[in-house]
Scaffold this motif. Structure first.
Motif, PDB file in Angstrom:
ATOM      1  N   VAL A  48      61.292  32.113  85.270  1.00  0.00           N
ATOM      2  CA  VAL A  48      60.843  33.505  85.116  1.00  0.00           C
ATOM      3  C   VAL A  48      59.382  33.595  84.678  1.00  0.00           C
ATOM      4  O   VAL A  48      58.672  34.521  85.072  1.00  0.00           O
ATOM      5  CB  VAL A  48      61.760  34.309  84.155  1.00  0.00           C
ATOM      6  N   GLU A  49      58.929  32.617  83.905  1.00  0.00           N
ATOM      7  CA  GLU A  49      57.520  32.654  83.475  1.00  0.00           C
ATOM      8  C   GLU A  49      56.593  32.483  84.680  1.00  0.00           C
ATOM      9  O   GLU A  49      55.584  33.184  84.823  1.00  0.00           O
ATOM     10  CB  GLU A  49      57.254  31.560  82.426  1.00  0.00           C
ATOM     11  N   GLY A  50      56.971  31.557  85.562  1.00  0.00           N
ATOM     12  CA  GLY A  50      56.186  31.346  86.793  1.00  0.00           C
ATOM     13  C   GLY A  50      56.161  32.594  87.656  1.00  0.00           C
ATOM     14  O   GLY A  50      55.150  32.921  88.288  1.00  0.00           O
ATOM     15  N   ILE A  51      57.286  33.293  87.695  1.00  0.00           N
ATOM     16  CA  ILE A  51      57.348  34.523  88.500  1.00  0.00           C
ATOM     17  C   ILE A  51      56.453  35.600  87.881  1.00  0.00           C
ATOM     18  O   ILE A  51      55.714  36.293  88.574  1.00  0.00           O
ATOM     19  CB  ILE A  51      58.807  35.016  88.635  1.00  0.00           C
ATOM     20  N   LYS A  52      56.494  35.659  86.566  1.00  0.00           N
ATOM     21  CA  LYS A  52      55.654  36.644  85.856  1.00  0.00           C
ATOM     22  C   LYS A  52      54.171  36.391  86.162  1.00  0.00           C
ATOM     23  O   LYS A  52      53.386  37.321  86.336  1.00  0.00           O
ATOM     24  CB  LYS A  52      55.930  36.536  84.350  1.00  0.00           C
ATOM     25  N   ASN A  53      53.816  35.120  86.259  1.00  0.00           N
ATOM     26  CA  ASN A  53      52.404  34.752  86.476  1.00  0.00           C
ATOM     27  C   ASN A  53      52.081  34.444  87.940  1.00  0.00           C
ATOM     28  O   ASN A  53      51.062  33.815  88.233  1.00  0.00           O
ATOM     29  CB  ASN A  53      52.060  33.520  85.626  1.00  0.00           C
ATOM     30  N   LEU A  54      52.977  34.862  88.823  1.00  0.00           N
ATOM     31  CA  LEU A  54      52.865  34.430  90.216  1.00  0.00           C
ATOM     32  C   LEU A  54      51.546  34.817  90.896  1.00  0.00           C
ATOM     33  O   LEU A  54      50.942  34.003  91.600  1.00  0.00           O
ATOM     34  CB  LEU A  54      54.053  34.968  91.024  1.00  0.00           C
ATOM     35  N   ASP A  55      51.091  36.051  90.674  1.00  0.00           N
ATOM     36  CA  ASP A  55      49.850  36.484  91.344  1.00  0.00           C
ATOM     37  C   ASP A  55      48.695  35.556  90.996  1.00  0.00           C
ATOM     38  O   ASP A  55      47.935  35.144  91.875  1.00  0.00           O
ATOM     39  CB  ASP A  55      49.495  37.919  90.966  1.00  0.00           C
ATOM     40  N   GLU A  56      48.608  35.207  89.701  1.00  0.00           N
ATOM     41  CA  GLU A  56      47.505  34.311  89.284  1.00  0.00           C
ATOM     42  C   GLU A  56      47.699  32.899  89.824  1.00  0.00           C
ATOM     43  O   GLU A  56      46.738  32.248  90.236  1.00  0.00           O
ATOM     44  CB  GLU A  56      47.394  34.259  87.764  1.00  0.00           C
TER      45      GLU A  56
END
Ligand code: 3PY
Length: 250
Positions: free
Chosen positions: A151-159
């Motif tokens: 979920v952390e990767g998804i939260k930061n996906l755009d970056e």
């Protein structure tokens, strides 16, 4: 050559690979005679050591199978030494932030694309017999695959998707299922919805998508959803299941 051939294929069509957890390089070589496109030699989960990896990579190349090593994590030494074996790609698990994505790329590429530790006497450089410039140019063409699986990767996906220098965004459904509190439920609507969400963002940026699959049906649906890097199951599991079919058929 194998590198250019595979990169071209990957840009245009679905490619099929497997994970490998064997310590026997004959298994890796044999996998290549099937016509499979790539193999992910696993150092995150599995017993094979770096020494084994040198032989696995040679074995894969001898049967025209594209060798990728999955490093144990976002770790500059693990990533650099994986590529030093002559593997043509490196896959980095559990990337959750853009900073980690940058670290992974940095560890996998030489200047000007990164800051990979330099030794031109490794297997990848034919033990120093390859022309220096050829080595540095060739090495920087290695495939870099980043895994987003939480979920952390998804939260930061755009970056993460904005980081320059990686080739494939790979989704690990098992770790993803765990990160939403449902370990193993890779076919649940929640996991499938998150995968779709990741896939749409990556596609919008023109980034090649990859994922793990453990069924033939999932291979097909991933292909239809535009995933070009499909990693199906694990060599020893495939072997054992084939034997089960054999036993059932008698
Ligand atoms: C996952 O599904 O989490 C993977 O990393 C594939 O092995």
């Amino acid at each position: 050559n194998l590198l250019n051939h595979f990169k071209t294929q990957l840009n245009h069509q679905a490619c099929l690979g497997i994970f490998s957890k064997t310590t026997d390089s004959n298994v890796v070589e044999a996998a290549g005679y099937s016509g499979l496109d790539f193999i992910i030699l696993d150092m995150e989960h599995g017993p094979a050591t770096l020494e084994t990896m040198h032989n696995h990579v040679r074995a894969a190349k001898s049967s025209q199978l594209f060798p990728i090593i999955r490093a144990k994590g976002v770790d500059a030494h693990a990533i650099g030494s994986a590529l030093d074996t002559g593997a043509l790609g490196v896959q980095v698990p559990n990337v959750s932030t853009a900073q980690q994505a940058k670290e992974a790329v940095n560890a996998a590429r030489f200047h000007p694309k990164g800051m990979r530790g330099v030794c031109r006497f490794v297997a990848a450089a034919n033990f120093g017999t390859l022309d220096k410039q050829t080595y540095f140019e060739q090495a920087n063409e290695a495939l870099v695959i980043l895994q987003v699986e939480g979920v952390e990767g998804i939260k930061n996906l755009d970056e993460i998707l904005s980081v320059v220098g990686f080739d494939v965004l790979f989704i690990g459904p098992y770790d993803l299922s765990q990160s939403i509190g449902r370990p193993g439920e890779v076919d649940s609507p929640e996991v499938l919805a998150l995968m779709k969400q990741i896939a749409e963002k990556a596609k919008a940026k023109g980034i090649i998508l990859g994922a793990f699959s453990d069924s033939l049906e999932r291979n097909q649906s991933l292909k239809q959803e535009g995933f070009n890097y499909i990693a199906y199951s694990v060599d020893l599991n495939i072997f054992s299941n084939a034997l089960s079919d054999l036993v059932r058929g008698i």
